[in-house]
Design an enzyme around this catalytic site. Structure first.
Site, PDB file in Angstrom:
ATOM      1  N   SER A 155       0.827  -1.205   0.000  1.00 24.13           N
ATOM      2  CA  SER A 155       0.000   0.000   0.000  1.00 24.13           C
ATOM      3  C   SER A 155       0.861   1.255   0.000  1.00 24.13           C
ATOM      4  O   SER A 155       1.893   1.311   0.658  1.00 24.13           O
ATOM      5  CB  SER A 155      -0.915   0.012   1.226  1.00 24.13           C
ATOM      6  OG  SER A 155      -1.661   1.213   1.256  1.00 24.13           O
TER       7      SER A 155
ATOM      8  N   LYS B   9      -4.418  -6.703   3.404  1.00 25.36           N
ATOM      9  CA  LYS B   9      -4.385  -5.587   2.450  1.00 25.36           C
ATOM     10  C   LYS B   9      -5.794  -5.258   1.971  1.00 25.36           C
ATOM     11  O   LYS B   9      -6.158  -4.083   1.810  1.00 25.36           O
ATOM     12  CB  LYS B   9      -3.490  -5.948   1.254  1.00 25.36           C
ATOM     13  CG  LYS B   9      -3.476  -4.909   0.126  1.00 25.36           C
ATOM     14  CD  LYS B   9      -3.090  -3.520   0.615  1.00 25.36           C
ATOM     15  CE  LYS B   9      -2.719  -2.562  -0.503  1.00 25.36           C
ATOM     16  NZ  LYS B   9      -3.630  -2.444  -1.617  1.00 25.36           N
TER      17      LYS B   9
ATOM     18  N   HIS C  86      -7.431  -3.381   4.689  1.00 28.20           N
ATOM     19  CA  HIS C  86      -6.870  -2.028   4.638  1.00 28.20           C
ATOM     20  C   HIS C  86      -7.611  -1.199   3.597  1.00 28.20           C
ATOM     21  O   HIS C  86      -8.024  -0.062   3.855  1.00 28.20           O
ATOM     22  CB  HIS C  86      -5.377  -2.098   4.293  1.00 28.20           C
ATOM     23  CG  HIS C  86      -4.784  -0.800   3.830  1.00 28.20           C
ATOM     24  ND1 HIS C  86      -5.000  -0.293   2.561  1.00 28.20           N
ATOM     25  CD2 HIS C  86      -3.970   0.088   4.453  1.00 28.20           C
ATOM     26  CE1 HIS C  86      -4.349   0.853   2.434  1.00 28.20           C
ATOM     27  NE2 HIS C  86      -3.722   1.110   3.568  1.00 28.20           N
ATOM     28  N   ASN C  87      -7.810  -1.770   2.413  1.00 28.48           N
ATOM     29  CA  ASN C  87      -8.478  -1.031   1.344  1.00 28.48           C
ATOM     30  C   ASN C  87      -9.938  -0.777   1.681  1.00 28.48           C
ATOM     31  O   ASN C  87     -10.494   0.265   1.318  1.00 28.48           O
ATOM     32  CB  ASN C  87      -8.362  -1.786   0.023  1.00 28.48           C
ATOM     33  CG  ASN C  87      -6.973  -1.654  -0.592  1.00 28.48           C
ATOM     34  OD1 ASN C  87      -6.005  -1.359   0.104  1.00 28.48           O
ATOM     35  ND2 ASN C  87      -6.868  -1.878  -1.881  1.00 28.48           N
TER      36      ASN C  87
ATOM     37  N   GLU D 196      -9.911   2.068   3.890  1.00 28.95           N
ATOM     38  CA  GLU D 196      -9.605   3.221   3.032  1.00 28.95           C
ATOM     39  C   GLU D 196     -10.874   3.725   2.343  1.00 28.95           C
ATOM     40  O   GLU D 196     -11.120   4.939   2.280  1.00 28.95           O
ATOM     41  CB  GLU D 196      -8.562   2.805   1.999  1.00 28.95           C
ATOM     42  CG  GLU D 196      -8.152   3.871   1.007  1.00 28.95           C
ATOM     43  CD  GLU D 196      -7.216   3.299  -0.048  1.00 28.95           C
ATOM     44  OE1 GLU D 196      -7.491   3.490  -1.241  1.00 28.95           O
ATOM     45  OE2 GLU D 196      -6.220   2.642   0.325  1.00 28.95           O
TER      46      GLU D 196
END
Length: 475
Positions: A130, A185, A188-189, A192
């Site tokens: 990222s 990940k 995480h996105n 986000e």
């Protein structure tokens, strides 16, 4: 080629090209290759010109340039292209060589590839990376998972190219086996997506209810970035809103209001359904992008459907501060849901995720880096088995103090017809999570009435199920 490389990299678009420069800057000799001759030429004559980087013009030349055991990082489009490259590499590699997928692959694909390659004597790492192009160049947040035997081989490389936190820690760590890195990940996105939607809703409240100019909003976000909301996304928002087009008009006012996506947010929402986790705020952020893409339909609907005309009455300065704190409260929910999502996956896939470590490696390099993550790290360091971030003393006390104004902002938005699905969803999740007795008792009775699905009773032990002939009771 006489010189041999520490690491190989396939894919020379923005992320791959910048990672190659990052490797070279950090003392690594990298060999690079792309199936696109144009990409190779562009890199050789541009970013890679004069650098200590081995530029290969065939896959055989690329493989020959690597020190054994070979470590090859793929920075290519997720999906079938990754499988195609893996199949090409397999006959050219030896037992113990490592393939690292640094793209945004679906974690299910990573689990499958990990098993497949290990059966062939090769090692596989699925690394979530990222930070975008800037992170690839200057230091990214890297979430590595896959073959545990591969980690000692790739750790020195990945940690060299990762970002560093303000206290000097590497923003790269071992997450867990098979698909753990790519799942984290993906989460995480998802966070986000939630973060960006929340910021956009705060912007919409200021723009359409408070009638603030782009300059005023830019200054407001810049001020917010000095406090507890300090983060990369708040910072860039303040910059974006200040930018003017060539004609002197604000550029954001000219951007079509249809948001794109690459699919990771949608994967996060789908995975949450599979894991039975209420990822409501993050899912609303995904749906918000879907709704934004319905531009033509929305334009047509705006001519037919009516709502209240936004009109603010009261202390504007005080309400702006309410919006700031409502944004902070909603942000707590986004992260609480994201970490609960990872917690459920950790149990389901037996990953034993370290949430303090995950929060730590997100503190630098990645898109959601912020001061806020320091508090999350502290919460999980204090209680590694914390079931929900809202139960940590800091966040519990924080959200308790924000409740009244958070509700005021949500109510004002609803009464004035301002679209705030993420802020409203965050508040609804909070109210649901703190409610001891939800109306699901009625829902379960309905299910038993029409489908004999049975129900549990509060006056009997959990695990005992009952069925009632409801129509007979009604007579």
């Amino acid at each position: 080629m006489n010189k041999q490389a520490d690491v190989g990299l396939i894919g020379l678009a923005v992320m791959g090209g910048n990672l190659a420069l990052n490797m070279e800057r950090n003392g690594l000799t990298a060999a690079v290759y792309s199936w696109s001759n144009e990409e190779i030429k562009r890199f050789a004559n541009g970013l890679g010109n004069g650098k200590n980087i081995i530029i290969a013009h065939s896959i055989e030349e690329f493989i020959a340039a690597l020190k054994p055991p070979r470590k090859i990082m793929l920075m290519i489009k997720a999906g079938k292209p990754v499988d195609d490259v893996i199949e090409t590499l397999i006959p050219l590699l030896a037992k113990g060589d490592v393939i690292i997928d640094g793209g945004n692959s679906n974690f299910h694909d990573t689990i499958r590839r990990n098993k497949y390659l290990e059966e062939k004597g090769l090692l596989f790492i699925g690394a979530g990376v990222s930070g975008g192009g800037e992170g690839a160049l200057k230091g990214a947040s890297i979430m590595a998972g896959g073959s545990k035997a591969a980690w000692p081989l790739v750790e020195p490389i990945l940690k060299k190219i990762a970002a560093k936190t303000d206290d000097g820690l590497s923003c790269c760590d071992w997450i867990g086996e098979n698909g753990a890195g790519h799942f984290v990940k993906m989460s995480h996105n998802g966070i986000e997506y939630g973060d960006m939607q929340l910021i956009s809703e705060a912007y919409l409240i200021m723009r359409d209810l408070l009638k603030m100019s782009a300059d005023e909003m830019s200054a407001t976000f810049a001020e917010w970035n000095k406090g507890e909301l300090n983060s990369y996304l708040i910072e860039i928002t303040s910059y974006i809103l200040a930018v003017k087009d060539d004609d002197g008009e604000y550029l954001t006012d000219k951007i079509l209001d249809t948001a794109g996506q690459k699919g990771t947010g949608k994967w996060a929402a789908a995975a949450a359904l599979d894991l039975s986790v209420p990822l409501t705020l993050i899912s609303e952020a995904v749906y918000g992008r879907f709704l934004s893409a319905m531009k033509n339909e929305r334009v047509e609907a705006s001519k037919i459907l009516r709502g209240p005309e936004p009109k603010f009455e009261g202390d504007k300065t005080a309400f702006i501060d309410d919006v700031r704190r409502a944004l902070y409260a909603s942000k707590i929910i986004a992260y609480a849901q994201g970490f609960a999502h990872m917690s459920a996956a950790s149990v389901e896939y037996k990953w034993n995720l370290n949430f303090g470590s995950i929060a730590s490696i997100w503190r630098g390099g990645c898109i959601i880096r912020s001061e806020f993550l320091n508090k999350i790290k502290e919460a999980y360091d204090d209680n590694p088995s914390l079931s929900n971030l809202l139960l940590a003393p800091f966040f519990n006390e924080k959200i308790e103090g924000l409740q009244t104004l958070w509700r005021r902002v949500a109510a004002a938005s609803a009464l004035n017809g301002i679209w705030t699905p993420a802020i409203s969803s965050a508040l609804s999740y909070y109210d649901g999570f703190r409610t001891e007795r939800l109306p699901a008792n009625l829902l379960q009775a309905q299910r038993d009435y029409f489908g004999a699905h049975t129900y549990e009773r509060i006056d009997k032990p959990r695990g005992e199920f009952f069925h009632t002939d409801w129509s007979g009771k009604n007579e």
